[in-house]
Design an enzyme around this catalytic site. Structure first.
Site, mmCIF file in Angstrom:
data_model
loop_
_atom_site.group_PDB
_atom_site.id
_atom_site.type_symbol
_atom_site.label_atom_id
_atom_site.label_comp_id
_atom_site.label_asym_id
_atom_site.label_seq_id
_atom_site.Cartn_x
_atom_site.Cartn_y
_atom_site.Cartn_z
ATOM 1 N N HIS A 24 29.065 31.103 79.196
ATOM 2 C CA HIS A 24 29.220 30.160 78.304
ATOM 3 C C HIS A 24 28.056 29.118 78.257
ATOM 4 O O HIS A 24 28.498 27.822 78.308
ATOM 5 C CB HIS A 24 30.590 29.722 77.802
ATOM 6 N N HIS A 78 45.351 30.196 85.890
ATOM 7 C CA HIS A 78 44.367 29.593 84.825
ATOM 8 C C HIS A 78 44.335 30.687 83.686
ATOM 9 O O HIS A 78 44.223 31.826 83.917
ATOM 10 C CB HIS A 78 43.108 29.476 85.575
ATOM 11 N N ASP A 82 38.218 34.722 81.645
ATOM 12 C CA ASP A 82 37.663 35.308 82.851
ATOM 13 C C ASP A 82 38.559 35.700 83.762
ATOM 14 O O ASP A 82 38.341 36.540 84.694
ATOM 15 C CB ASP A 82 36.395 34.590 83.355
ATOM 16 N N HIS A 145 40.282 24.051 86.018
ATOM 17 C CA HIS A 145 39.420 23.688 85.298
ATOM 18 C C HIS A 145 39.745 23.417 83.643
ATOM 19 O O HIS A 145 39.075 22.892 82.827
ATOM 20 C CB HIS A 145 38.156 24.555 85.202
ATOM 21 N N ASP A 164 39.393 28.355 89.747
ATOM 22 C CA ASP A 164 38.135 27.816 89.724
ATOM 23 C C ASP A 164 37.746 26.916 90.664
ATOM 24 O O ASP A 164 36.509 27.017 91.043
ATOM 25 C CB ASP A 164 37.877 27.121 88.247
ATOM 26 N N TYR A 191 27.943 24.949 90.533
ATOM 27 C CA TYR A 191 29.359 25.126 89.748
ATOM 28 C C TYR A 191 29.872 23.885 89.654
ATOM 29 O O TYR A 191 30.589 23.656 88.724
ATOM 30 C CB TYR A 191 30.058 26.226 90.801
ATOM 31 N N HIS A 224 36.021 32.737 91.920
ATOM 32 C CA HIS A 224 34.494 33.236 91.582
ATOM 33 C C HIS A 224 33.996 33.384 92.922
ATOM 34 O O HIS A 224 34.113 32.080 93.522
ATOM 35 C CB HIS A 224 33.736 32.395 90.734
HETATM 36 FE FE1 FEO Z 1 37.838 28.174 84.020
HETATM 37 FE FE2 FEO Z 1 36.787 30.632 85.674
HETATM 38 O O1 FEO Z 1 37.516 30.148 84.256
#
Ligand code: FEO
Length: 394
Positions: A24, A78, A82, A145, A164, A191, A224
């Site tokens: 995004h 979350h 993703d 996030h 996140d 990030y 991630h």
């Molecule tokens: Fe806010 Fe990895 O999603």
């Protein structure tokens, strides 16, 4: 990628997305991973899922350890897709009635994404869930996030599943910080600069809350990138430093150019700024991705922005960047505008107004040069660069 046992009976069953290049609007030039964690205890628990198109691989990974139907609990830290995109297929596979734990806002937000009436259990900070020999504790982490975000802490193993938080968009064969070393830090910084910077004040509060809770953390497992097991404090300390936004003696000269005039001004300003101990990064907006520029902006003391005037306004890439940077709310910056023009020359004023709206301290009025800079214009830019350098050195 095969599942990895990260501690006894605890597995990363997530997937690597090698080929994603745009997340995004964030350039993921090495790809990313969607980590998900399986805790095999008396109650088998899955923490988070993966992006929808990787759900088969997630289920396959789980099946190499245990029959997915044996999963008793699902935790959603979350709602962003993703991490939740795999929920419909996963829940269908393991049983739609299995308890699904998330924050109160997680219930609301998941319901806005998925029509299924899952067996939601809303949890709040401090709530615990026994898995048998292990206990999970939940901590709401609003805006890290999304409003629904939370951390899940596995008490006995001292593992923080941080969603996140502390993540990196990085795809690689390494699973842990000790396998990659400091090479992971630029990814973690990028990030933070592009996903979390605007929530920096909240992050400082959150880290204080973690300290208040006196959580002993042996391992941080983000959703991630790599897992922090050798030195989890390293990334916590980096988050404190990045959140404080103390400006370094460093400048970013962001610009675009039509016929190289604004580029010449950018290079002259950069040359004036540069000296030993003062870093300067001239960054052309069609050569550097906005997310890489933001990474440099994060700890820069000055951001100098140059735009040619196009059709009585800003050059489009400059509009894009200013909008992007404004949203991320960088603080404690010096700023200045510059640019070339042909006959109307509105862009410099517009850049300056945008920087003022972001509460940048304007170090000098914007420089406007008609058509092509001559030597005296270039000299003037070098002198302005020197003024910025002096201000950066304090
Ligand atoms: Fe806010 Fe990895 O999603």
């Amino acid at each position: 990628m095969k599942p990895v046992e990260i501690a006894k009976g605890i597995y990363d069953v997530g997937v690597i997305d090698w080929n994603i290049r745009d997340f995004h609007g964030y350039s993921t030039h090495l790809g990313t991973s969607y980590n998900a964690f399986l805790v095999v205890d008396e109650k088998v628990t899955l923490i988070d899922t993966v992006k929808k198109e990787f759900t088969d691989q997630l289920i396959h990974n789980i099946a190499t350890i245990i029959d997915p139907k044996r999963i008793d609990y699902v935790i959603s830290n979350h709602t962003e897709m993703d991490h939740s995109g795999g929920l419909p297929r996963l829940m269908h596979k393991i049983g739609e009635d299995k308890p699904l734990y998330c924050s109160k806002l997680g219930v609301k937000n998941l319901a806005r994404h998925f029509p299924q009436s899952w067996n939601y259990h809303a949890v709040a900070t401090g709530d615990e869930l026994s898995l048998g020999s292990r206990t999970l504790t939940f901590m709401e982490t609003k805006m890290v996030h999304w409003p629904d975000s939370m951390f899940t802490y596995l008490k006995e193993d001292k593992i923080l599943f941080s969603s996140d938080g502390f993540g990196q968009h990085y795809a690689g064969m390494e699973n842990f910080d000790d396998q990659i070393g400091d090479a992971i830090m630029p990814h973690a910084k990028k990030y933070f600069a592009n996903i979390l910077l605007l929530y920096a004040p909240l992050i400082l509060k959150l880290i204080n809350k973690v300290i208040e809770f006196d959580l002993e953390i042996k391992m941080i497992c983000p959703d991630h990138g790599i897992i922090w097991r050798k030195d989890p404090l390293k990334i916590i300390n980096a988050y404190v430093e990045w959140s404080q936004q103390k400006p370094l003696p460093k400048a970013v000269v962001v610009y675009d150019t039509m016929w190289h005039s604004t580029e010449k001004l950018a290079h002259a300003i950069a040359a004036g700024i540069h000296t030993q101990g003062v870093e300067v990064h001239p960054m052309h907006l069609r050569k550097f991705h906005r997310s890489d520029i933001m990474t440099e902006v994060l700890d820069a003391g000055a951001v100098v922005v140059g735009s040619p005037t196009l059709n009585n306004g800003l050059f489009p890439t400059i509009s894009d960047f200013l909008t992007y940077m404004k949203g991320l709310k960088p603080q404690n910056k010096l700023g200045m505008a510059f640019g070339s023009y042909g006959w109307s020359g509105e862009a410099v004023k517009m850049v300056q107004q945008a920087l003022e709206a972001m509460k940048f301290e304007i170090i000098a009025p914007g420089i406007r040069i008609q058509y092509v800079p001559d030597q005296s214009d270039i000299d003037g830019c070098v002198q302005l660069g020197a003024k910025i350098r002096q201000a950066l050195k304090g």
